[in-house]
Design a protein around this motif. Structure first.
Motif, PDB file in Angstrom:
ATOM      1  N   ALA A 228       0.889  -1.254   0.026  1.00  0.00           N
ATOM      2  CA  ALA A 228      -0.084  -0.069   0.068  1.00  0.00           C
ATOM      3  C   ALA A 228       0.875   1.247  -0.072  1.00  0.00           C
ATOM      4  O   ALA A 228       0.592   2.225  -0.648  1.00  0.00           O
ATOM      5  N   ALA A 229       1.900   1.331   0.860  1.00  0.00           N
ATOM      6  CA  ALA A 229       2.891   2.377   0.790  1.00  0.00           C
ATOM      7  C   ALA A 229       3.496   2.502  -0.739  1.00  0.00           C
ATOM      8  O   ALA A 229       3.456   3.754  -1.011  1.00  0.00           O
ATOM      9  N   TRP A 230       3.772   1.730  -1.311  1.00  0.00           N
ATOM     10  CA  TRP A 230       4.690   1.778  -2.545  1.00  0.00           C
ATOM     11  C   TRP A 230       3.565   2.255  -3.669  1.00  0.00           C
ATOM     12  O   TRP A 230       3.804   2.805  -4.498  1.00  0.00           O
ATOM     13  N   GLN A 231       2.125   1.608  -3.503  1.00  0.00           N
ATOM     14  CA  GLN A 231       1.178   2.177  -4.661  1.00  0.00           C
ATOM     15  C   GLN A 231       0.899   3.686  -4.341  1.00  0.00           C
ATOM     16  O   GLN A 231       0.739   4.122  -5.334  1.00  0.00           O
ATOM     17  N   GLU A 232       0.899   4.205  -3.415  1.00  0.00           N
ATOM     18  CA  GLU A 232       0.805   5.543  -3.115  1.00  0.00           C
ATOM     19  C   GLU A 232       1.931   6.439  -3.593  1.00  0.00           C
ATOM     20  O   GLU A 232       1.710   7.346  -4.278  1.00  0.00           O
ATOM     21  N   PHE A 233       3.259   5.863  -3.173  1.00  0.00           N
ATOM     22  CA  PHE A 233       4.574   6.317  -3.736  1.00  0.00           C
ATOM     23  C   PHE A 233       4.459   6.360  -5.464  1.00  0.00           C
ATOM     24  O   PHE A 233       4.776   7.410  -5.981  1.00  0.00           O
ATOM     25  N   GLY A 235       1.853   6.096  -7.558  1.00  0.00           N
ATOM     26  CA  GLY A 235       0.816   6.549  -8.139  1.00  0.00           C
ATOM     27  C   GLY A 235       0.292   6.134  -9.518  1.00  0.00           C
ATOM     28  O   GLY A 235      -0.049   6.881 -10.508  1.00  0.00           O
ATOM     29  N   ARG A 311       6.412  17.837  -6.458  1.00  0.00           N
ATOM     30  CA  ARG A 311       6.392  16.714  -5.465  1.00  0.00           C
ATOM     31  C   ARG A 311       8.092  16.327  -5.478  1.00  0.00           C
ATOM     32  O   ARG A 311       8.558  15.964  -6.503  1.00  0.00           O
ATOM     33  N   THR A 340       8.204  10.776   0.126  1.00  0.00           N
ATOM     34  CA  THR A 340       7.573  11.779  -0.698  1.00  0.00           C
ATOM     35  C   THR A 340       6.897  12.758   0.042  1.00  0.00           C
ATOM     36  O   THR A 340       6.287  12.597   0.964  1.00  0.00           O
ATOM     37  N   ASP A 342       4.497  17.007  -0.556  1.00  0.00           N
ATOM     38  CA  ASP A 342       4.326  18.073  -1.514  1.00  0.00           C
ATOM     39  C   ASP A 342       5.095  19.294  -1.412  1.00  0.00           C
ATOM     40  O   ASP A 342       5.357  19.981  -0.100  1.00  0.00           O
ATOM     41  N   SER A 359       6.087  11.575   6.389  1.00  0.00           N
ATOM     42  CA  SER A 359       6.449  10.659   5.160  1.00  0.00           C
ATOM     43  C   SER A 359       7.484   9.484   5.654  1.00  0.00           C
ATOM     44  O   SER A 359       7.324   8.364   5.255  1.00  0.00           O
ATOM     45  N   HIS A 362       5.555   6.794   7.600  1.00  0.00           N
ATOM     46  CA  HIS A 362       4.983   6.258   6.705  1.00  0.00           C
ATOM     47  C   HIS A 362       6.048   5.170   5.747  1.00  0.00           C
ATOM     48  O   HIS A 362       5.692   4.020   5.366  1.00  0.00           O
TER      49      HIS A 362
END
Length: 468
Positions: A228-233, A235, A311, A340, A342, A359, A362
């Motif tokens: 899940a953490a890598w999916q968010e990273f 994108g 980003r 990561t 913003d 970050s 996470h």
């Protein structure tokens, strides 16, 4: 301790000898070892194999780490032999070899006491640059992971001093391995000279760790928290984030295994002395952060200023020596954490630091699986482009002497026109930085762009330490 590209290192001339490990009977006398191969090692081994098939060149592209340890005494060849063999017997990773068998790997291991050393006298060198070219070429050829030993030792002897050098393929060692190794080798040599037992704690085996890590990682699926953490990273992107300050390739070679890709440039410097580094750490702590968070926050601010992107996204190595028995072990105990934040609103330092700390918390979840296993699950290309690393070496025995020049950590050339690596180390003498980035031949004007990025990063850290 400085972390230096090999040809930039400083080793005084003298009489060069190489020390090459061997086992009577070769690999045919080794026993088949059922313990699994780490994902890091397998990925690295397959890349070297693919390079050989693609280029018809024997071996893999240089990817080794090493060490130079200085001794202020006349060399004892007998003691050097005893020290090196003692180190090989101490660390099982130096007595094992992995081969590719189709889609699988096969490991072979030999017992302590079976490895011998062959010494070869190369000659006397009066010019340091010729000496370093000779050693560097030998290390480049000797450290491919496709054969054993994927490591080599050398000594440079003078009348009242000598240097012990070591290089090993990255599949066998990481940065922390080198930090520990400088003390171990010094103690093993001193013990051999004094004919006493070395005063070193017992250590675990990276091979045991590799097998356990492999079993656990292969059992993971897309429900693992790291995914899940890598999916968010990611994108939804099929590749890892680039270093946006580097312009698009524009038809130039981007394959790090392409022989036409020029070797990367490197830069090493001390960013802050010990007092200034302590001041920086206090500033970060007062703002609710940490020193590593402050380093990343400063990098994010400079990254935004130079690239204009919204980003900041980088990978941060995290060691996986989570059990005490592995603290002093040689091996590649590294996972990558996705970091990561913003930066679209041009955050000031306190704001950037606050976001980085969230970050980092996470990112710990993302480092719970090896990168290759995550790539298998999520279907992205596991080739890091932008990496920021941090190590604190102050607690390691002998760290102060090493930081004053008694030892240097070394690395081989790297070949890529789209990678930027930044290492920051907290040492007894302060904060040191080492960077590698594409060569000017890759893009006109690139050197000035990247040197400017590094200059501004160093200046910002110094400003925060000084002024808050």
């Amino acid at each position: 301790m400085e972390f230096t590209q090999f040809l930039d290192a400083k080793v005084r001339p003298g009489g060069l000898a190489e020390w090459i490990p061997a086992v009577p009977g070769g690999l045919g006398s080794w026993h088949r070892d059922p313990r699994g191969t780490s994902h890091n090692h397998e990925q690295h081994l397959r890349a070297a194999h693919d390079y050989r098939l693609r280029t018809q060149r024997e071996g893999g592209r240089e990817a080794w780490l090493g060490l130079a340890v200085e001794f202020d005494e006349q060399i004892s060849l007998a003691a050097i032999r005893t020290a090196i063999l003692g180190w090989i017997n101490r660390h099982e990773v130096l007595r094992t070899h992995v081969t590719l068998v189709g889609e699988d790997t096969a490991r072979y291991t030999t017992d302590p006491g079976t490895v011998h050393l062959r010494m070869t006298r190369i000659g006397w060198y009066q010019r340091a640059e010729l000496l370093m070219e000779q050693i560097g070429g030998s290390f480049d050829r000797a450290t491919t992971p496709l054969h054993w030993p994927a490591y080599r030792f050398a000594t440079v002897a003078r009348a009242h001093s000598f240097t012990l050098l070591f290089a090993a393929d990255h599949s066998l060692v990481d940065g922390y391995s080198l930090i520990n190794a400088q003390y171990e080798l010094r103690e093993l040599y001193a013990a051999a000279v004094a004919r006493r037992a070395p005063h070193l704690p017992p250590t675990g085996s990276y091979i045991d760790f590799s097998g356990a890590e492999r079993t656990e990682a292969d059992a993971a699926d897309d429900r693992h928290t790291a995914v899940a953490a890598w999916q968010e990273f990611l994108g939804g992107r099929p590749e890892l984030p680039p270093f946006a300050v580097v312009p698009a390739a524009d038809g130039l070679p981007s394959d790090p295994h392409d022989p036409s890709t020029p070797a990367q440039r490197s830069r090493t410097q001390r960013l802050l002395d010990d007092d200034a580094a302590e001041a920086l750490a206090r500033r970060c702590t007062d703002l609710g952060g940490s020193l590593v968070g402050g380093i990343l926050a400063a990098a994010a601010q400079v990254y935004r200023a130079h690239s204009g992107v919204d980003r900041f996204a980088t990978l941060m190595p995290r060691h996986t020596r989570n059990h005490a028995r592995f603290h002093g072990a040689l091996g590649w105990f590294v996972a990558l954490a996705p970091v990561t934040i913003d930066v679209s609103d041009d955050p000031d330092f306190p704001t950037a630091l606050e976001r980085i700390m969230v970050s980092l918390d996470h990112a710990k979840e993302g480092a719970a699986l090896p990168l290759l296993r995550l790539a298998e699950i999520l279907g992205f290309t596991p080739e890091p482009k932008f990496v920021v690393s941090f190590m604190d070496t102050r607690a390691v025995p002998g760290a102060a002497a090493a930081d004053e020049g008694a030892a240097q950590a070394l690395r081989s050339h790297a070949y890529a026109d789209d990678e930027f690596y930044l290492w920051v180390n907290r040492t007894p003498g302060g904060l040191r930085m080492h960077a590698r980035f594409p060569a000017p031949a890759a893009y006109p004007g690139l050197d000035a762009i990247l040197q400017g990025f590094v200059d501004d990063f160093a200046d910002l850290l110094a400003s925060i330490a000084r002024d808050g």
